[in-house]
Design a protein around this motif. Structure first.
Motif, short mmCIF file in Angstrom:
data_model
loop_
_atom_site.label_atom_id
_atom_site.label_comp_id
_atom_site.label_asym_id
_atom_site.label_seq_id
_atom_site.Cartn_x
_atom_site.Cartn_y
_atom_site.Cartn_z
N LYS A 103 34.64 80.00 36.07
CA LYS A 103 35.02 79.09 37.17
C LYS A 103 34.16 77.83 37.15
CE LYS A 103 33.89 82.17 40.22
NZ LYS A 103 33.36 83.28 39.40
N SER A 104 32.83 78.05 37.08
CA SER A 104 31.94 76.89 37.09
C SER A 104 32.17 76.03 35.85
CB SER A 104 30.48 77.32 37.11
OG SER A 104 30.23 78.05 38.28
N THR A 105 32.39 76.69 34.73
CA THR A 105 32.62 75.95 33.49
C THR A 105 33.83 75.05 33.65
OG1 THR A 105 31.69 77.78 32.23
CG2 THR A 105 33.05 76.21 31.03
N MET B 115 33.42 71.64 44.57
CA MET B 115 32.38 72.38 45.27
C MET B 115 32.20 73.74 44.61
SD MET B 115 33.47 71.40 49.15
CE MET B 115 31.86 71.59 49.81
N ASP B 116 31.00 73.93 44.05
CA ASP B 116 30.73 75.18 43.34
C ASP B 116 29.91 76.12 44.22
OD1 ASP B 116 30.37 77.17 41.55
OD2 ASP B 116 29.61 75.91 39.94
N GLU B 117 30.58 77.06 44.85
CA GLU B 117 29.91 78.02 45.74
C GLU B 117 28.99 77.30 46.71
OE1 GLU B 117 28.37 81.60 43.91
OE2 GLU B 117 29.34 81.05 42.04
N ALA B 118 29.50 76.23 47.31
CA ALA B 118 28.65 75.36 48.11
C ALA B 118 28.17 76.03 49.38
CB ALA B 118 29.40 74.07 48.44
MG LIG Z 1 29.50 79.71 38.72
#
Ligand SMILES: [Mg+2]
Ligand SMILES: Nc1ncnc2c1ncn2[C@@H]1O[C@H](COP(=O)(O)OP(=O)(O)OP(=O)(O)O)[C@@H](O)[C@H]1O
Lengths: 253, 289
Positions: free
Chosen positions: A45-47, A173-176
């Motif tokens: 996901k982050s990638t 937004m990454d797990e913000a």
């Molecule tokens: Mg991640």
């Protein structure tokens, strides 16, 4: 459904050196909607999120193949102005990462960078961004104080304000909210509700209820692939893929 | 280790630390006791603000250290003005911009420069720099404050680079990531986020550089000309350190002249302590939470 597609992946592969992290991703992100990316840890996901504003460029040996477009233009095109791209596609990180400067200077950093010098214009941008991030009331009388003196939840909203100050079209937004207490999380979710009319938001979250509450579309990632995507309500209530169903049942229990 | 052994080991550590502190206290006591009487005898104002240093005159010696003090301050400030920007940029290059191999190579060279003995720096200054300045600026003599500044700048460059690089390396990557994500280029990020975030460490590098420059004697002695004039950039100057180094051997034991030189030692000591305290004070004042 006539929605405008702003970001689009077609057969996107991504590699960290020899290791493949994304496999032939096909995914459309509609404009001015909240899209949630869900899936177990390490599924990419982050990638994927960091491909969208090319933050992965900072990692040596990382490379993307296939097609990923923003307004129809290839994000990974040779000679693309990455700084200009990132200005249009802002990002909020998992851990608040404010600069060790005053609250004001944090928000004014982006606008200053992009050439706004006049005091009144900066003041106006700072106030507008802080209001948009629903933190103006809390910090209006302490703009000159160090930003790192704020609480975690306030810091994260200030990060959102800082990102909004450069007037991006997209907010990643990454797990913000993963490091925040439920009340701060609730505030930011409410905030997302007010932002989604003006910004395209792509949100990575491990909190299924959050995905269900704030997003209109959801994509489920597994082992570097998009297993299923669709309107959030449909995906949560009637998952088509067995693996999506298994994951959702596991998470929502 | 047994409990008694543990205790003993900790006691040894404590005693060593105590010895270091005791040495410093002894040094302070020495400078105060040896430096203060002569200053009282000469008079504070006469000593610190007197414009003539003529200690060799037996009939009417004059002990005004203002020319020496100013030469030291100008020399150190000038050297810092050259070495600090250069050192910071070098450190930034090493910590961020340079490819790994190049950085390692430059770092080794800087270390090598740090290892060059002071007297060798002075020798090069004397045989190359001084004649060059004389020719180039058409001076009667090349020995000058300018020569001292240049030699000092070279000498303080390595510690400034090293300390500044440490400070830059300690800046969290998250700050830079945030800056890139806002559309900043690398250069913009390094100058507007990394350098300011390295703040107190960078200040320590600057203070260390100035402290070293104030304290350096040998190389300066060889290029400054050593006449106790009120300092001018192209004129010959004598600094606090070179004043002591040159004269101490000629001063009769216990004479006012010798004691005045010890007083200069006290002034130097105070200057260096102040330079070292500066970054700590600044950190406390403008500190981050
Ligand atoms: Mg991640
Ligand atoms: N900088 C990196 N270098 C090498 N491999 C990486 C790097 N970052 C991530 N990976 C690998 O890529 C894969 C996808 O990682 P990614 O961080 O995108 O997962 P994620 O879905 O965001 O997980 P999480 O929910 O834990 O944040 C993982 O196997 C991970 O080990």
């Amino acid at each position: 459904m006539s929605e405008q597609i702003i970001l689009s992946a077609r057969g996107l592969d991504f590699y960290y050196g020899p290791a493949q992290a994304l496999r032939s991703i096909h995914l459309d992100i509609p404009a001015k909607k909240v899209t949630a990316l869900i899936g177990p840890s390490g599924c990419g996901k982050s990638t994927f999120l960091r491909c969208l504003n090319r933050m992965n460029d900072l990692i040596p040996g990382a490379r993307a193949e296939g097609s990923l477009t923003f307004h129809g233009e290839e994000i990974y095109q040779k000679g693309r102005d990455v700084a200009a791209l990132r200005r249009r596609i802002g990002m909020v990180f998992q851990k608040p990462n404010l600069f060790p400067m005053s609250i004001y200077d944090n928000v004014a950093y982006g606008p200053r960078l992009h050439g706004i010098r006049s005091r009144s214009a900066l003041d106006e941008t700072v106030e507008r961004s802080l209001r948009a991030a629903a933190i103006w009331e809390e910090v209006a009388n302490r703009l000159k104080r160090p930003a790192l003196g704020l609480s975690g939840g306030q810091q994260q909203r200030l990060c959102i304000a800082r990102a909004l100050a450069v007037e991006p079209e997209v907010l990643l937004m990454d797990e913000a909210t993963s490091a925040l207490d439920p009340i701060s999380t609730g505030r930011i979710e409410t905030l997302l509700g007010t932002l989604k009319d003006r910004y395209t938001i792509v949100l990575v979250t491990h909190n299924m209820r959050q995905a269900a509450r704030v997003s209109s579309r959801t994509a489920f990632f597994l082992n570097g692939e998009v297993v299923e995507r669709g309107p959030t309500e449909r995906l949560f209530s009637m998952p088509r893929d067995r693996r999506t169903e298994a994951y959702l049942t596991g998470c929502l229990g | 280790m047994s409990r008694a052994g543990e205790r003993a080991a900790q006691a040894v550590l404590f005693l060593c630390a105590l010895a270091a502190v005791a040495l410093l206290l002894l040094l302070t006591a020495f400078f105060l006791s040896s430096g203060l009487p002569a200053i009282r005898e000469i008079g504070w104002k006469e000593f610190l603000l007197g414009r003539v240093w003529d200690s060799a005159d037996r009939a009417a010696p004059q002990f005004g250290i203002l020319p020496l003090l100013l030469a030291s301050i100008y020399g150190a400030a000038g050297a810092a003005a050259l070495a600090v920007p250069l050192g910071l940029l070098t450190a930034l290059f090493l910590a961020r911009a340079a490819p790994k191999g190049v950085a390692a190579c430059v770092r080794q060279l800087v270390r090598l420069l740090a290892g060059v003995p002071s007297v060798v720096c002075g020798l090069v200054g004397m045989t190359v720099l001084v004649p060059f300045l004389r020719e180039w600026l058409d001076l009667p003599a090349g020995d000058s404050l300018l020569a001292a500044v240049l030699v000092l700048a070279v000498m303080i460059l390595p510690p400034v680079v090293e300390l500044a690089e440490d400070a830059l390396a300690a800046v969290p990557a998250a700050y830079e990531e945030a800056s890139f994500a806002l559309g900043a280029t690398e250069t913009e990020t390094w100058f507007q986020v990394t350098l300011p975030a390295a703040g107190s460490g960078v200040l320590a590098a600057v203070a260390l550089g100035i402290g070293r420059a104030v304290g350096e004697a040998m190389a300066v002695l060889m290029v400054a000309g050593n006449v106790a004039n009120m300092p001018t950039l192209l004129g010959s100057v004598r600094l606090l350190t070179t004043g002591i180094a040159m004269e101490f051997g000629y001063a009769a034991a216990g004479s006012l002249r010798q004691r005045a030189l010890l007083s200069i030692g006290l002034v130097l000591f105070v200057l260096v302590v102040l330079m070292n305290a500066l970054p700590h004070l600044a950190r406390r004042k403008g500190g981050r939470p």
